[in-house]
Write an enzyme that holds these catalytic residues in place. Structure first.
Site, PDB file in Angstrom:
ATOM      1  N   HIS A 232       0.879  -1.133   0.140  1.00 29.91           N
ATOM      2  CA  HIS A 232       0.055  -0.025   0.033  1.00 29.91           C
ATOM      3  C   HIS A 232       0.900   1.371  -0.017  1.00 29.91           C
ATOM      4  CE1 HIS A 232       0.468   0.134   4.641  1.00 29.91           C
ATOM      5  NE2 HIS A 232       0.288   1.398   4.277  1.00 29.91           N
TER       6      HIS A 232
ATOM      7  N   ASP B 207      -0.720  -7.402   1.649  1.00 29.99           N
ATOM      8  CA  ASP B 207       0.129  -6.027   1.696  1.00 29.99           C
ATOM      9  C   ASP B 207       1.556  -6.203   1.593  1.00 29.99           C
ATOM     10  OD1 ASP B 207       0.293  -3.227   1.588  1.00 29.99           O
ATOM     11  OD2 ASP B 207      -0.233  -3.061   3.767  1.00 29.99           O
TER      12      ASP B 207
ATOM     13  N   SER C 287       3.492  -0.417   7.663  1.00 25.57           N
ATOM     14  CA  SER C 287       3.955   0.116   6.339  1.00 25.57           C
ATOM     15  C   SER C 287       5.078   0.705   6.801  1.00 25.57           C
ATOM     16  CB  SER C 287       3.291   1.053   5.804  1.00 25.57           C
ATOM     17  OG  SER C 287       2.734   2.205   6.675  1.00 25.57           O
TER      18      SER C 287
END
Length: 212
Positions: free
Chosen positions: A56, A107, A200
């Site tokens: 992402h 992801d 992330s």
């Protein structure tokens, strides 16, 4: 199999990591093609050519351009000099990456560096788990990153944060929070105050007790 992650980026309850303690941790400085927008992510150095990160971070809605983005190698504090700044040759997203109502599935992305990395005391690849390794309550799980501290920006010089947390049984979490609970590794502190909201910028690394 789907892997689930969540979109916010923060570490709560972490401390400054000693310099060189996580030599495989890299910083991604991602930019649009016109360099008008920039954002940060983290990654893990797999070997001299490849970095593992979150898909992402390269969401098409943000229009990232890997040609204008850089991988910072051997970084400890973002406001200080890194060992190297590496250009990107390609970014490969998981073919089944997609958004969920509470995060992202699959992801995962791979970054191919334009040049090979020279290893040193401050730069080294991560040691990946073997198929026989088992993560349980006795495993040490560490979250690492330069994300916010809760809702507060990491203060200058933005030193890498680390946080040791425990793995938790899936039965200890509310089922409705996860769309694919059986495929999620849960970690945190039941007492609160120690957590990572998203991966992330906050990779997690586990040490198997039998190997440590």
């Amino acid at each position: 199999m789907d892997f689930v992650s969540f979109g916010q980026i923060s570490i709560m309850g972490g401390t400054d990591a000693p310099q060189g303690s996580w030599p495989w941790m890299v910083h991604l400085n991602i930019s649009t093609y016109d360099r008008r927008s920039r954002w940060r992510c983290g990654g893990t150095l797999l070997n001299s050519e490849w970095v593992l990160t979150a898909a992402h971070c390269w969401n098409g809605l943000q229009q990232p351009d890997f040609r204008q983005s850089m991988v910072w190698i051997g970084t400890h504090a973002l406001q200080k000099t890194s060992v190297r700044y590496m250009a990107i040759d390609a970014v490969i997203l998981h073919p089944h990456f997609h958004s969920l109502s509470n995060g992202f599935a699959n992801d995962i992305a791979l970054i191919k560096l334009k040049k090979t990395v020279m290893f040193s005391q401050r730069v080294a690849p991560v040691l990946l788990a073997s198929p026989d390794d088992v993560l349980g309550s006795s495993s040490d799980c560490w979250i690492i990153g330069w994300g916010q501290i809760g809702n507060v920006r990491l203060p200058d010089p933005e030193i890498l944060q680390e946080l040791k947390i425990s793995l938790m049984p899936q039965t200890s979490c509310e089922v409705e929070r996860f769309q694919t609970l059986s495929r999620v590794v849960l970690a945190g502190d039941k007492a609160g105050g120690k957590d990572s909201c998203g991966v992330s910028c906050n990779p997690s690394v586990s040490k198997i007790s039998a190997l440590s």
